[in-house]
Scaffold this motif. Structure first.
Motif, PDB file in Angstrom:
ATOM      1  N   ALA A   1     -23.197  90.858  20.079  1.00  0.00           N
ATOM      2  CA  ALA A   1     -22.632  91.725  19.045  1.00  0.00           C
ATOM      3  C   ALA A   1     -22.085  90.922  17.870  1.00  0.00           C
ATOM      4  CB  ALA A   1     -21.530  92.596  19.635  1.00  0.00           C
ATOM      5  N   LEU A   2     -21.736  89.649  18.120  1.00  0.00           N
ATOM      6  CA  LEU A   2     -21.148  88.802  17.083  1.00  0.00           C
ATOM      7  C   LEU A   2     -22.190  87.964  16.353  1.00  0.00           C
ATOM      8  CD1 LEU A   2     -17.927  87.660  18.957  1.00  0.00           C
ATOM      9  CD2 LEU A   2     -18.082  89.253  17.048  1.00  0.00           C
ATOM     10  N   THR A   3     -23.405  88.425  16.331  1.00  0.00           N
ATOM     11  CA  THR A   3     -24.466  87.774  15.564  1.00  0.00           C
ATOM     12  C   THR A   3     -24.747  88.620  14.333  1.00  0.00           C
ATOM     13  OG1 THR A   3     -25.446  86.914  17.603  1.00  0.00           O
ATOM     14  CG2 THR A   3     -26.823  86.908  15.612  1.00  0.00           C
ATOM     15  N   GLY A   4     -24.470  88.053  13.146  1.00  0.00           N
ATOM     16  CA  GLY A   4     -24.620  88.826  11.920  1.00  0.00           C
ATOM     17  C   GLY A   4     -24.962  87.963  10.730  1.00  0.00           C
ATOM     18  N   THR A   5     -24.748  88.498   9.540  1.00  0.00           N
ATOM     19  CA  THR A   5     -25.158  87.813   8.307  1.00  0.00           C
ATOM     20  C   THR A   5     -24.101  86.858   7.775  1.00  0.00           C
ATOM     21  OG1 THR A   5     -24.307  89.662   6.999  1.00  0.00           O
ATOM     22  CG2 THR A   5     -26.620  89.742   7.657  1.00  0.00           C
ATOM     23  N   TRP A   6     -22.833  87.075   8.109  1.00  0.00           N
ATOM     24  CA  TRP A   6     -21.728  86.212   7.680  1.00  0.00           C
ATOM     25  C   TRP A   6     -21.725  85.983   6.161  1.00  0.00           C
ATOM     26  CZ3 TRP A   6     -18.661  86.349  11.541  1.00  0.00           C
ATOM     27  CH2 TRP A   6     -19.118  86.215  12.847  1.00  0.00           C
ATOM     28  N   LYS A   7     -21.741  87.061   5.404  1.00  0.00           N
ATOM     29  CA  LYS A   7     -21.722  86.937   3.954  1.00  0.00           C
ATOM     30  C   LYS A   7     -20.309  86.610   3.470  1.00  0.00           C
ATOM     31  CE  LYS A   7     -25.720  89.815   2.900  1.00  0.00           C
ATOM     32  NZ  LYS A   7     -26.249  90.987   2.128  1.00  0.00           N
ATOM     33  N   GLU A   8     -20.265  85.710   2.496  1.00  0.00           N
ATOM     34  CA  GLU A   8     -18.991  85.163   2.034  1.00  0.00           C
ATOM     35  C   GLU A   8     -18.052  86.243   1.489  1.00  0.00           C
ATOM     36  OE1 GLU A   8     -16.103  82.463   1.719  1.00  0.00           O
ATOM     37  OE2 GLU A   8     -18.098  82.112   2.590  1.00  0.00           O
ATOM     38  N   GLU A   9     -18.603  87.200   0.707  1.00  0.00           N
ATOM     39  CA  GLU A   9     -17.746  88.217   0.095  1.00  0.00           C
ATOM     40  C   GLU A   9     -17.094  89.113   1.145  1.00  0.00           C
ATOM     41  OE1 GLU A   9     -22.068  89.782  -0.263  1.00  0.00           O
ATOM     42  OE2 GLU A   9     -20.962  87.886  -0.253  1.00  0.00           O
ATOM     43  N   HIS A  10     -17.808  89.360   2.238  1.00  0.00           N
ATOM     44  CA  HIS A  10     -17.234  90.202   3.287  1.00  0.00           C
ATOM     45  C   HIS A  10     -16.254  89.411   4.157  1.00  0.00           C
ATOM     46  CE1 HIS A  10     -19.974  93.106   1.841  1.00  0.00           C
ATOM     47  NE2 HIS A  10     -21.064  92.605   2.411  1.00  0.00           N
ATOM     48  N   LEU A  11     -16.519  88.137   4.329  1.00  0.00           N
ATOM     49  CA  LEU A  11     -15.573  87.285   5.044  1.00  0.00           C
ATOM     50  C   LEU A  11     -14.263  87.149   4.275  1.00  0.00           C
ATOM     51  CD1 LEU A  11     -18.020  84.499   6.248  1.00  0.00           C
ATOM     52  CD2 LEU A  11     -16.770  86.098   7.719  1.00  0.00           C
ATOM     53  N   PHE A  12     -14.381  87.094   2.945  1.00  0.00           N
ATOM     54  CA  PHE A  12     -13.188  87.040   2.101  1.00  0.00           C
ATOM     55  C   PHE A  12     -12.353  88.314   2.277  1.00  0.00           C
ATOM     56  CE2 PHE A  12     -11.074  88.064  -1.935  1.00  0.00           C
ATOM     57  CZ  PHE A  12     -10.278  86.942  -2.095  1.00  0.00           C
ATOM     58  N   ALA A  13     -13.022  89.472   2.249  1.00  0.00           N
ATOM     59  CA  ALA A  13     -12.324  90.743   2.444  1.00  0.00           C
ATOM     60  C   ALA A  13     -11.694  90.810   3.834  1.00  0.00           C
ATOM     61  CB  ALA A  13     -13.282  91.912   2.244  1.00  0.00           C
ATOM     62  N   LEU A  14     -12.403  90.291   4.839  1.00  0.00           N
ATOM     63  CA  LEU A  14     -11.880  90.272   6.202  1.00  0.00           C
ATOM     64  C   LEU A  14     -10.605  89.445   6.281  1.00  0.00           C
ATOM     65  CD1 LEU A  14     -12.241  90.906   9.254  1.00  0.00           C
ATOM     66  CD2 LEU A  14     -13.563  88.769   9.409  1.00  0.00           C
ATOM     67  N   GLY A  15     -10.608  88.278   5.656  1.00  0.00           N
ATOM     68  CA  GLY A  15      -9.441  87.404   5.687  1.00  0.00           C
ATOM     69  C   GLY A  15      -8.233  88.036   5.028  1.00  0.00           C
ATOM     70  N   GLN A  16      -8.441  88.669   3.874  1.00  0.00           N
ATOM     71  CA  GLN A  16      -7.309  89.295   3.193  1.00  0.00           C
ATOM     72  C   GLN A  16      -6.794  90.509   3.971  1.00  0.00           C
ATOM     73  OE1 GLN A  16      -7.974  90.045  -1.022  1.00  0.00           O
ATOM     74  NE2 GLN A  16      -7.068  88.024  -1.394  1.00  0.00           N
ATOM     75  N   SER A  17      -7.708  91.251   4.568  1.00  0.00           N
ATOM     76  CA  SER A  17      -7.288  92.404   5.365  1.00  0.00           C
ATOM     77  C   SER A  17      -6.470  91.965   6.566  1.00  0.00           C
ATOM     78  CB  SER A  17      -8.509  93.205   5.821  1.00  0.00           C
ATOM     79  OG  SER A  17      -9.225  93.715   4.710  1.00  0.00           O
ATOM     80  N   LEU A  18      -6.842  90.845   7.174  1.00  0.00           N
ATOM     81  CA  LEU A  18      -6.084  90.309   8.307  1.00  0.00           C
ATOM     82  C   LEU A  18      -4.682  89.888   7.866  1.00  0.00           C
ATOM     83  CD1 LEU A  18      -5.853  89.386  11.243  1.00  0.00           C
ATOM     84  CD2 LEU A  18      -6.873  87.190  10.542  1.00  0.00           C
TER      85      LEU A  18
END
Length: 327
Positions: free
Chosen positions: A214-231
């Motif tokens: 389930a943890l295999t994905g595209t790992w796009k930078e813009e979404h990782l950035f949003a994930l970090g700020q949301s955390l």
């Protein structure tokens, strides 16, 4: 004039020294009995000095009771100041006022409220004492914090979905032990699904192999950035909730018991409610003890009611409803 209007005009005066207030965000219109002064309607501002001038004007004209509508939150400063000055203040639901027939079009709202109050047609709404009001304010603020925090959980889920990381399909709650450990590892830079799956808690129903897939994905930078700020925002609100809980505990400590105990009527044990599940949104376990100390009963022990709902019931409907002989 209609028959109902005539009937209202001839009703006996129950509160001869009653006043009516029409409260807005910038102005307050006050009306005292017309027998007191020819110019019985006056406008005041909403600054604290203006409210003191309003109270002085009411005292000058012999007013001892005041009625006002519960309009938004604008009524609160006036209510508290007038109550502190010794007036009997009636807080009235606007629907009760609109439901009384017979109003003339040329009568101001404050005059109509004053008339209805003077003949006893207005029902006072429940408002707890100052200690319970403070507790209710803290609890409502805590609920707002939880609501804001929940929005950032949704933002994390959205970021995962856009990267095709199906974490929500293999764990029930991404803010649980397994979910948060994985989210923090991803934000820290880990992208290997197998290594991320090793953060699986032993109580998690999904296997490491399923989680890794389930943890295999595209790992796009813009979404990782949003994930970090949301955390970060999630953690911030979690910290604020903890601070709010500490403040609530301080408020409980200042509140005295509202009941009388006797050897024949001891406090019931709360052990029956201790087995209930403690969720991440639940208040500290000490809250149950404080509620029993104040009320003498274990509200949280009732099926379907936990500590969080118990303290909400206590603050919203008051101590007189909670303390029942047959509970």
């Amino acid at each position: 004039m209609s028959k109902r209007s005539k009937r209202l005009a001839h009703m006996p005066i129950l509160y001869p020294n009653a006043a009516g207030l029409d409260i807005g965000s910038r102005e307050i219109y006050a009306c005292v009995p017309p027998e007191q002064t020819e110019d019985n309607v006056k406008a005041f501002g909403t600054f604290t000095p203006d409210l003191n001038s309003l109270a002085d004007w009411l005292v000058e004209h012999g007013v001892d009771t005041v009625a006002m509508e519960s309009t938004g939150v604008y009524w609160i400063p006036a209510f508290e100041l007038l109550e502190a000055r010794g007036f009997k203040v009636f807080l009235v639901n606007a629907r009760n006022i609109k439901g009384v027939p017979g109003r003339k079009s040329d009568v101001q709202d404050c005059q109509w409220i004053q008339k209805l109050h003077s003949v006893g047609l207005l029902t006072n709404s429940f408002r707890p004492d100052a200690e319970m009001c403070a507790l209710r304010a803290y609890l409502r603020h805590r609920a707002d914090l939880l609501q804001h925090r929940a929005a950032h959980v949704q933002h994390m889920q959205k970021a995962f979905q856009q990267m095709n990381i199906q974490l929500h399909q293999v764990i029930s709650d991404i803010t649980g032990e397994t979910g948060m450990a994985i989210v923090r590892a991803i934000v820290a830079g880990e992208r290997d699904g197998v290594k991320l799956a090793q953060w699986r808690d032993r109580r998690c129903k999904s296997s490491e192999e399923t989680i890794a897939k389930a943890l295999t994905g595209t790992w796009k930078e813009e979404h990782l950035f949003a994930l970090g700020q949301s955390l970060q925002l999630y953690d911030f609100y979690t910290q604020q909730v903890a601070h709010c809980d500490a403040q609530i505990q301080q408020q409980y400590a200042t509140m005295k018991p509202r009941w009388h105990t006797s050897p024949d009527n001891p406090v019931k044990s709360i052990s029956t409610s201790r087995h209930k599940r403690h969720t991440k949104n639940s208040p500290p376990m000490e809250v149950e003890d404080e509620i029993i100390r104040i009320t003498g009963v274990s509200i949280a022990a009732v099926d379907g009611i936990g500590a969080g709902l118990a303290q909400t019931i206590l603050s919203e409907i008051g101590i007189d409803i909670v303390i029942l002989n047959d509970l």
